[in-house]
Design a protein around this motif. Structure first.
Motif: not given
Length: 143
Positions: A21-25
């Motif tokens: 979920f951190v990878l989206f930004p």
């Protein structure tokens, strides 16, 4: 001892899905950066994949210990389906990220294609992990 194994299992499950979920930004910023900043974003991406991979190892070992201590038969439908999805996610993880990053680094695909493929792969992996999580939590009897 059983509660420590459960805690370890839950913590490793969180670590095996949370970094995605951190990878989206990071993916959003990759399109807007110069090559030096892009390299650092790719390193963050690969570090997150490493965390997920190692958390998955702990998840598997703690899951085996829970099966052993919890007296669940290995032939239970939700156990078999969890293993099937887990094997599929391992194969998917091995093919989804690192090869695409290598293609980009070897200039075989452009940045937009890389970001698109990585974003799609992140969503697909999250979906696989959520299916596996559902099997482990709901323990459905399928047959």
């Amino acid at each position: 001892m059983y509660s420590i194994i459960i805690f370890t299992h839950v913590l490793s499950a969180i670590l095996s899905i949370g970094p995605f979920f951190v990878l989206f930004p990071v993916l959003n910023r990759m399109k807007l950066q110069n090559s030096e900043a892009l390299d650092s974003h790719l390193e963050v991406f690969q570090a997150a994949i490493r965390i997920v991979k190692h958390a998955g190892h702990v998840l598997v070992v703690s899951g085996i210990l829970l099966m052993w201590r919890g007296n669940w038969p290995w032939t239970t439908s939700w156990v078999i389906m969890t293993i099937v999805v887990m094997v599929g996610s391992i194969v998917f993880l091995a093919r989804a990220f690192k090869p695409n990053i290598r293609l980009y680094q070897n200039e075989m695909i452009d940045l937009d294609t890389l970001v698109l493929k990585l974003r799609r792969s992140v969503w697909m992996y999250i979906f696989l992990l959520l299916i596996m999580l559902w099997f482990m939590v709901a323990k459905p009897i399928l047959w």
